[in-house]
Scaffold this active site. Sequence first.
Site, mmCIF file in Angstrom:
data_model
loop_
_atom_site.group_PDB
_atom_site.id
_atom_site.type_symbol
_atom_site.label_atom_id
_atom_site.label_comp_id
_atom_site.label_asym_id
_atom_site.label_seq_id
_atom_site.Cartn_x
_atom_site.Cartn_y
_atom_site.Cartn_z
ATOM 1 N N LEU A 278 -37.814 -3.684 16.082
ATOM 2 C CA LEU A 278 -37.414 -5.081 16.280
ATOM 3 C C LEU A 278 -38.513 -5.872 16.977
ATOM 4 O O LEU A 278 -38.624 -7.077 16.813
ATOM 5 C CB LEU A 278 -36.149 -5.152 17.135
ATOM 6 C CG LEU A 278 -34.850 -4.653 16.522
ATOM 7 C CD1 LEU A 278 -33.761 -4.593 17.588
ATOM 8 C CD2 LEU A 278 -34.409 -5.558 15.388
ATOM 9 N N GLN B 86 -42.146 -5.546 19.985
ATOM 10 C CA GLN B 86 -43.044 -4.746 20.787
ATOM 11 C C GLN B 86 -43.554 -5.597 21.926
ATOM 12 O O GLN B 86 -43.807 -6.776 21.765
ATOM 13 C CB GLN B 86 -44.227 -4.288 19.924
ATOM 14 C CG GLN B 86 -45.191 -3.404 20.663
ATOM 15 C CD GLN B 86 -46.017 -2.593 19.680
ATOM 16 O OE1 GLN B 86 -46.018 -2.850 18.500
ATOM 17 N NE2 GLN B 86 -46.705 -1.609 20.194
ATOM 18 N N GLY C 43 -45.158 -5.397 26.352
ATOM 19 C CA GLY C 43 -45.950 -4.682 27.339
ATOM 20 C C GLY C 43 -45.384 -3.326 27.703
ATOM 21 O O GLY C 43 -46.122 -2.409 28.029
ATOM 22 N N PHE C 44 -44.076 -3.178 27.637
ATOM 23 C CA PHE C 44 -43.465 -1.952 28.122
ATOM 24 C C PHE C 44 -43.191 -0.924 27.052
ATOM 25 O O PHE C 44 -42.891 0.210 27.331
ATOM 26 C CB PHE C 44 -42.143 -2.264 28.812
ATOM 27 C CG PHE C 44 -42.322 -3.083 30.033
ATOM 28 C CD1 PHE C 44 -42.941 -2.548 31.135
ATOM 29 C CD2 PHE C 44 -41.891 -4.389 30.070
ATOM 30 C CE1 PHE C 44 -43.117 -3.301 32.274
ATOM 31 C CE2 PHE C 44 -42.065 -5.150 31.207
ATOM 32 C CZ PHE C 44 -42.680 -4.601 32.311
ATOM 33 N N ASP D 35 -40.228 -13.987 33.313
ATOM 34 C CA ASP D 35 -40.790 -13.990 31.965
ATOM 35 C C ASP D 35 -39.882 -14.745 31.015
ATOM 36 O O ASP D 35 -39.538 -14.265 29.942
ATOM 37 C CB ASP D 35 -41.007 -12.548 31.494
ATOM 38 C CG ASP D 35 -41.984 -12.468 30.331
ATOM 39 O OD1 ASP D 35 -42.711 -13.458 30.098
ATOM 40 O OD2 ASP D 35 -42.008 -11.434 29.643
#
Length: 688
Positions: free
Chosen positions: A358, A360, A362-363, A477
Amino acid sequence: MKGQVVWLTGFLFLHLMAAMAEETQNLKTKTYPFGPFDSSYYDSFAVIKPATISNDALQITPDSVGNFSLNDRSGRIFFNQTFKLWDGDSKTKTVRKVASFNTSFLINVFRVNNSVPGEGVTFLVASNAAIPPGSFGQYLGLTNSSTDGLSSNNLVAVELDTFKQDFDPDDNHIGLNINSVRSKKTVSLSDFGIEIAPNGTKFHVVWVEYNGLNKSIQVYIAEQDQVSSPTPPKPSKPVLSADLDLSSVVEQYSYFGFSGSTGSHVQLNCVLRWNLTVEILPGGNKGSNSFKIGIAVGVPVVVLVLLGALIYYRYKKRKTRSDPNILGALKSLPGTPREFKFRDLKKATNNFDDKHKLGQGGFGVVYKGSLPKENLEIAVKKFSGDIKGKDDFLAELTIINRLRHKHLVPLLGWCHKNGMLLLVYDYMPNGSLDAHIFCGPEKTTLDWSLRYKIVSGVASALHYLHNEYDQKVVHRDLKASNIMLDSNFNARLGDFGLARAIENEKTSYAELEGVPGTMGYIAPECFHTAKATRESDVYGFGAVLLEVVCGKRPWTKIGEFLLLVDWVWCLHREGKIFEAVDERLGGNYVVEEAERLLLLGLACSHPIASERPKTQAILQILSVSMAVPHVPPFKPAFVWTSMPGPDSFSITSSFTNTADITPVSSGWTPHYFSRDAQGELSDGSALI
Ligand SMILES: *[C@@H]1O[C@H](CO)[C@@H](O)[C@H](O)[C@H]1NC(C)=O
Ligand SMILES: *[C@@H]1O[C@H](CO)[C@@H](O)[C@H](O)[C@H]1NC(C)=O
Ligand SMILES: *[C@@H]1O[C@H](CO)[C@@H](O)[C@H](O)[C@H]1NC(C)=O
Ligand SMILES: *[C@@H]1O[C@H](CO)[C@@H](O)[C@H](O)[C@H]1NC(C)=O
Ligand SMILES: *[C@@H]1O[C@H](CO)[C@@H](O)[C@H](O)[C@H]1NC(C)=O
Ligand SMILES: *[C@@H]1O[C@H](CO)[C@@H](O)[C@H](O)[C@H]1NC(C)=O
Ligand SMILES: *[C@@H]1O[C@H](CO)[C@@H](O)[C@H](O)[C@H]1NC(C)=O
Ligand SMILES: *[C@@H]1O[C@H](CO)[C@@H](O)[C@H](O)[C@H]1NC(C)=O
């Protein structure tokens, strides 16, 4: 030797299974059909004042004909008999078997004079019949401000809650309460077309089924026309379903009954019929089936079984190799969502197939999955497995686990295996907001009323994070790709990877390498402080407002303007702010609403943090109970004053542009800039 042990254990296992199956078939139960309730029930029921039995009903809180004030009351009524709810040793807490029970009751929750109802009524399993003082209002006759959450409460309740507290999803929900009025799980009944306490008189039947074998509880609810009407059939699907180990909550012998409360708002909590079926467990001394088998097969085999179990346990332990610190931390979280089996998640996502991806960020990567057995669509977030990832994982889990709000993406559970960390969320069928706003001219985009509804939802989620939840949280964020849309296009704020509790000082953007917020959403002061605040969240919200109304990304270059906000500010100055509204709406929008959102967006984008509106004001402005603040014709200059020295400077030009606000500050990693240069983070993907 080992093979033999396994074989023997297998053999015994089969026998045990056979014995258990036999036991299930011979389930010994006792059924009590209670009601209609006349005063004779005072003999067999414990009626804890000010509860009464009157008007043919259990009045869990005072009814209107009494001599009592209806406000700030709490009461309990129990069947005055304890039941043995688990079999085992209460001292060592070794549990052999947990009793199953089913119950159904007919209830009328009545609004007095069609006024706003409050607070709620519960079906209650409790080890102690006495009601704590001060359990009125939000405490539902269960706990009080000093006892709420203590395991010594020894109670489990299914609440029908009609008054929204900070921690509640709404004012019409059902919840599973374990030693606390902060429900372990809640479900809004509005989604099922049910209103617990509507204007006028409505009756509902509630079924609560507890299965002591698989340790799960299911709650069903249906409307019934009149008291005298036949009981409606039990719906095929439960409204609430959860895992529950009764033996870990209540004492061996406990009561069944009801509790309820009123507060500054009142309601009548009337139970009119009640059926209760409880499994009768064998008495402690009589010996259970498994005990009999033990004697029949003989002591040496028992030793072998223990040995086999030990070998299996150690083998399994080695195989799982989970980090004990993480597991310990997870297990100690209050109200932890369920642990998923890695196998199930692997299967659900087709072995983390790219086709299921679904998004992508940073984590890690987010996959779509489905659990057909539970008829559940999920989104699985797979963390990249480094040390930092683990901290982030824990941070996210700790925070999101305790947040409950209808505009936040709900966390279902987690999984940790072989160093791999996974979080499981409700799947949001409509993806992320950015996909609907920036879908290109050819596709139809969100209509105006949906856009307004979405930003209102985001505002209420932000208000909850900043103010209502007891530990203040900044999201850090906020951006369109982190706003998910459920099946009804309600906004659900997601991705708490960056969220931090304000108190713990770890609000720096810089601390997490490579994963700060995204250009255009970041308040200018953050470039100097590298610290996220509620005000910087509001700045991000302003950017979202503008992009939702304009249908353009915050860093869109329009003419001489490098940022969307500067262009809108210019249109505002020239008295033609409406030219900023997304052309794809084809003029189908409400003029006053568009003006309100655009001006609010500019107000939130104020370069000086302290001048931005607070979330409380934002909510009031969105609901038109407060006027939009005055927005000056020129964007005020950003002035950096609080930190003298080489880092401090001020921008005196009226318009900040990208060059102005990107001094190379120590907090920012090159990684951040390289991503930003491409104009987006995570490809605007649906990161939850
Ligand atoms: C419950 O029943 C017991 C005896 O069975 C009795 O002594 C006790 O008073 C009753 N309690 C209430 C509150 O009715
Ligand atoms: C009702 O309240 C009044 C005044 O508080 C009191 O004198 C009376 O005894 C009460 N009646 C009953 C039935 O409790
Ligand atoms: C409760 O009801 C279910 C069916 O819905 C049944 O399978 C189960 O045996 C019942 N349990 C008890 C304790 O009566
Ligand atoms: C209680 O059980 C009786 C007998 O099975 C049934 O007729 C009635 O509908 C049940 N009532 C409720 C509220 O479930
Ligand atoms: C409901 O309204 C009636 C008549 O207006 C009034 O007498 C009564 O006190 C009201 N009840 C409550 C609980 O407000
Ligand atoms: C209930 O009735 C009152 C007054 O009759 C009205 O103000 C209120 O909006 C109604 N509420 C609902 C949910 O219908
Ligand atoms: C809460 O209840 C406990 C006993 O159940 C009591 O000792 C305590 O004083 C109560 N606290 C408040 C704030 O009422
Ligand atoms: C447990 O058993 C009940 C039936 O008694 C069923 O409805 C429920 O789905 C089962 N739960 C789990 C987790 O297997």
